[in-house]
Design a protein around this motif. Structure first.
Motif, PDB file in Angstrom:
ATOM      1  N   ALA A  98       0.831  -1.207   0.000  1.00 26.20           N
ATOM      2  CA  ALA A  98       0.000   0.000   0.000  1.00 26.20           C
ATOM      3  C   ALA A  98       0.863   1.253   0.000  1.00 26.20           C
ATOM      4  N   GLU A  99       1.930   1.248   0.812  1.00 29.83           N
ATOM      5  CA  GLU A  99       2.844   2.399   0.845  1.00 29.83           C
ATOM      6  C   GLU A  99       3.465   2.638  -0.529  1.00 29.83           C
ATOM      7  N   ALA A 100       3.812   1.565  -1.196  1.00 29.22           N
ATOM      8  CA  ALA A 100       4.436   1.697  -2.512  1.00 29.22           C
ATOM      9  C   ALA A 100       3.509   2.355  -3.516  1.00 29.22           C
ATOM     10  N   HIS A 101       2.197   2.227  -3.323  1.00 27.46           N
ATOM     11  CA  HIS A 101       1.214   2.819  -4.232  1.00 27.46           C
ATOM     12  C   HIS A 101       0.594   4.095  -3.665  1.00 27.46           C
ATOM     13  N   GLY A 102       1.153   4.614  -2.557  1.00 24.13           N
ATOM     14  CA  GLY A 102       0.651   5.869  -1.995  1.00 24.13           C
ATOM     15  C   GLY A 102      -0.716   5.754  -1.351  1.00 24.13           C
ATOM     16  N   MET A 103      -1.105   4.556  -0.920  1.00 21.64           N
ATOM     17  CA  MET A 103      -2.427   4.345  -0.333  1.00 21.64           C
ATOM     18  C   MET A 103      -2.293   4.068   1.161  1.00 21.64           C
ATOM     19  N   ALA A 104      -3.138   4.689   1.978  1.00 19.24           N
ATOM     20  CA  ALA A 104      -3.099   4.508   3.431  1.00 19.24           C
ATOM     21  C   ALA A 104      -3.846   3.236   3.830  1.00 19.24           C
ATOM     22  N   VAL A 105      -3.358   2.611   4.908  1.00 23.21           N
ATOM     23  CA  VAL A 105      -4.047   1.472   5.524  1.00 23.21           C
ATOM     24  C   VAL A 105      -4.379   1.848   6.961  1.00 23.21           C
ATOM     25  N   LEU A 106      -5.663   1.713   7.344  1.00 30.00           N
ATOM     26  CA  LEU A 106      -6.098   1.985   8.710  1.00 30.00           C
ATOM     27  C   LEU A 106      -6.390   0.656   9.390  1.00 30.00           C
ATOM     28  N   GLU A 107      -5.818   0.462  10.563  1.00 27.70           N
ATOM     29  CA  GLU A 107      -6.052  -0.773  11.322  1.00 27.70           C
ATOM     30  C   GLU A 107      -7.280  -0.585  12.199  1.00 27.70           C
ATOM     31  N   ILE A 108      -8.306  -1.431  11.979  1.00 27.47           N
ATOM     32  CA  ILE A 108      -9.569  -1.309  12.709  1.00 27.47           C
ATOM     33  C   ILE A 108      -9.631  -2.416  13.766  1.00 27.47           C
ATOM     34  N   PRO A 109      -9.596  -2.059  15.052  1.00 30.23           N
ATOM     35  CA  PRO A 109      -9.612  -3.081  16.108  1.00 30.23           C
ATOM     36  C   PRO A 109     -10.985  -3.743  16.219  1.00 30.23           C
ATOM     37  N   GLY A 110     -11.006  -4.865  16.952  1.00 27.54           N
ATOM     38  CA  GLY A 110     -12.242  -5.632  17.079  1.00 27.54           C
ATOM     39  C   GLY A 110     -13.379  -4.867  17.721  1.00 27.54           C
ATOM     40  N   GLY A 111     -13.104  -3.865  18.535  1.00 22.85           N
ATOM     41  CA  GLY A 111     -14.162  -3.122  19.206  1.00 22.85           C
ATOM     42  C   GLY A 111     -14.870  -2.118  18.330  1.00 22.85           C
ATOM     43  N   VAL A 112     -14.382  -1.900  17.110  1.00 18.79           N
ATOM     44  CA  VAL A 112     -15.010  -0.925  16.201  1.00 18.79           C
ATOM     45  C   VAL A 112     -15.725  -1.689  15.092  1.00 18.79           C
ATOM     46  N   ALA A 113     -17.059  -1.596  15.058  1.00 24.32           N
ATOM     47  CA  ALA A 113     -17.834  -2.317  14.048  1.00 24.32           C
ATOM     48  C   ALA A 113     -17.789  -1.594  12.700  1.00 24.32           C
ATOM     49  N   PHE A 114     -17.663  -2.384  11.630  1.00 21.42           N
ATOM     50  CA  PHE A 114     -17.693  -1.794  10.295  1.00 21.42           C
ATOM     51  C   PHE A 114     -18.967  -0.989  10.069  1.00 21.42           C
ATOM     52  N   GLN A 115     -20.088  -1.513  10.593  1.00 21.04           N
ATOM     53  CA  GLN A 115     -21.376  -0.835  10.380  1.00 21.04           C
ATOM     54  C   GLN A 115     -21.386   0.557  11.004  1.00 21.04           C
ATOM     55  N   ASP A 116     -20.697   0.721  12.149  1.00 20.71           N
ATOM     56  CA  ASP A 116     -20.647   2.050  12.772  1.00 20.71           C
ATOM     57  C   ASP A 116     -19.906   3.036  11.861  1.00 20.71           C
ATOM     58  N   ILE A 117     -18.815   2.551  11.274  1.00 15.66           N
ATOM     59  CA  ILE A 117     -18.037   3.431  10.391  1.00 15.66           C
ATOM     60  C   ILE A 117     -18.847   3.803   9.153  1.00 15.66           C
ATOM     61  N   THR A 118     -19.439   2.794   8.481  1.00 15.92           N
ATOM     62  CA  THR A 118     -20.180   3.074   7.251  1.00 15.92           C
ATOM     63  C   THR A 118     -21.397   3.935   7.533  1.00 15.92           C
ATOM     64  N   TYR A 119     -22.107   3.672   8.645  1.00 14.00           N
ATOM     65  CA  TYR A 119     -23.312   4.447   8.956  1.00 14.00           C
ATOM     66  C   TYR A 119     -22.963   5.921   9.163  1.00 14.00           C
TER      67      TYR A 119
END
Length: 494
Positions: A98-119
């Motif tokens: 990802a770094e080589a292509h200039g793209m960020a990676v965010l590490e999402i821990p188990g306590g953060v639900a994907f649905q909360d982020i998308t909502y």
């Protein structure tokens, strides 16, 4: 304004194993996928959320790098990687890819639900989209209002203010019409972008919008969109280009204006004194004499009438211009002839416009037919001698001598072409010979002018040689043929 990757990381307190890479990218939507290749369902600008279920612990660094590369190529703004289910942490090879292509990676821990982020994010993005639509509507309204009073400069200034960046309007040759917020380096970059010189651009992300005809725009609008206002800039710049087209030449659009110009030219050359008087008054031509200029393009791909209208606008002369087939007629005030000839010469010699122009002598409006006949003769010389402009007043006496020869002498001059006239009822061979000689025996130019293949032209010239006994490769024979053609032309016009 759209939230950036860095804003999202801070908002949800996420670790960013890729460091500062790509944190300034705006996020336009969120998407959840566990596919090995989700790119067919992406449009660009998304933050992709995944648990990495499609990624095996045994995957090689090449496979993980390829996965990151696919996402980056699809325009993904960032990758949100959930840990604690399949992977205890983000794979190092994926971070490196990802770094080589200039793209960020965010590490999402188990306590953060994907649905909360998308909502939360998608809800905010919908509200942001509605706000952006209002900004677009307000910006279009503002540019429309200012166009009526401040013209192109006002439109460019309003656009720059609305997109919070700089904007430059340049003509097709790279000359600046209007610039707001642009430093010298920006102007140089804008000129390079407008002229297609991409290798010379130092400011990344410049966007060019054509003003007028999309194939051959009359001007270029160059803007430098901010990363968080790309869609807003695109919409406003497109509307600005339409307004600039009207502001730069408000009478150029539609057939009505073209018909009005052609009708005015026809009326002024009608020979009807009363009609000429009325039209001259409407076009402010009563103060002096006018001259007729005739122009012909040597390439069918060049819209010569548009060039002529632009020259009239630059010189601030009435656009009394009409076009029929490949011939453009212009009526010019006597005191503008010097500037006109200089402008046409500059266009041909410096700008590469493939045109030839003949100019008659200035006459009262009632004598415009005489000026047109003179312009026709001057144009023939311009084509034959490959000169940008020829004025009838400066012609050698050859034409005048031919015009004043008695019929018997002219018949003697035309006699070499009599066999051709008898066998060529459609005058196809005669016209082909005239064009060929006018183009200085250039097979390519003459065949292009006639709209035929050069082999067809060679066959026609062979037939001419067979009928007349003249050779198009012999200078003396070409002179005899050319004089005969000129004498025939004089007979036709008398």
């Amino acid at each position: 304004m759209l939230e950036t990757v860095g804003d999202v990381a801070q908002r949800f307190r996420l670790r960013v194993p890729t460091g500062s890479t790509g944190l300034d990218r705006p996020i336009r939507w969120t998407h959840i996928s566990e596919l090995a290749d989700p790119t067919p369902w992406l449009r660009g600008g998304e933050m992709l959320l995944t648990l990495g279920l499609q990624l095996d612990q045994s995957d090689t660094s090449e496979q993980l790098t390829a996965y990151a590369g696919r996402l980056a190529e699809a325009g993904v703004a960032a990758l949100g990687f959930g840990v604690g289910v399949r992977h205890p942490s983000v794979p190092e090879a994926l971070v490196a890819g990802a770094e080589a292509h200039g793209m960020a990676v965010l590490e999402i821990p188990g306590g953060v639900a994907f649905q909360d982020i998308t909502y939360q994010l998608n809800g905010d993005l919908l509200r942001t989209g509605a706000a952006e639509s209002r900004l677009i509507a307000e910006g279009v309204s503002s540019m429309t209002r200012v166009a009526r009073s401040a013209g192109p400069q006002g439109i460019v200034a309003t656009l720059a203010a609305r997109i919070d960046s700089w904007a430059v309007l340049m003509d097709r040759h790279g000359k600046t019409h209007a610039a707001v917020g642009a430093a010298r380096v920006h102007l140089d970059d804008a000129r390079a972008a407008a002229l297609g010189q991409r290798s010379r651009i130092r400011h990344p992300g410049l966007t060019v919008y054509g003003v007028g005809d999309p194939v051959r725009p009359r001007a270029h609008l160059v803007v430098a969109p901010r990363p968080d206002r790309i869609s807003l800039t695109r919409e406003l710049a497109q509307h600005a280009a339409l307004l600039l087209d009207l502001a730069l030449n408000p009478l150029s659009g539609g057939d009505t204006w073209g018909l009005a110009r052609a009708d005015a030219v026809d009326a002024l050359m009608s020979g009807d004194p009363a009609l000429i008087q009325r039209v001259s008054a409407r076009w402010n031509l009563l103060a002096g004499n006018i001259a007729v200029a005739l122009l012909r393009s040597r390439s069918r791909a060049v819209p010569l009438e548009e060039n002529v209208l632009e020259w009239c606008e630059e010189l601030d002369v009435p656009p009394l211009v009409s076009s029929e087939s490949s011939l453009v007629t212009v009526l010019l005030p006597e005191d503008e002839l010097g500037r006109w000839t200089a402008r046409v010469c500059d266009a041909v010699e410096r700008e590469g416009v493939p045109a030839r122009c003949g100019v008659g002598t200035a006459q009262p409006p009632s004598g415009s037919l005489l000026s047109r006949r003179q312009a026709e003769q001057a144009l023939e010389v311009a084509v034959a001698d490959a000169r940008p402009v020829v004025e009838f007043a400066g012609l050698p006496t050859q034409r005048l001598i031919l015009q004043h020869l008695d019929p018997a002498a002219r018949t003697a001059l035309t006699s070499p072409l009599l066999p051709l006239l008898e066998s060529d009822s459609t005058r196809i061979l005669l016209r082909s010979l005239r064009v060929f000689l006018s183009e200085n025996n250039n097979w390519e130019a003459a065949s292009s002018q006639l709209g035929i293949h050069r082999h067809t032209l060679r066959q026609r010239m062979g037939r001419v040689e067979e009928l007349t006994g003249l050779s198009v490769t012999v200078t003396e024979d070409r002179v005899i043929a050319w004089l005969a053609l000129q004498a025939l032309h004089v007979d036709d016009t008398n």
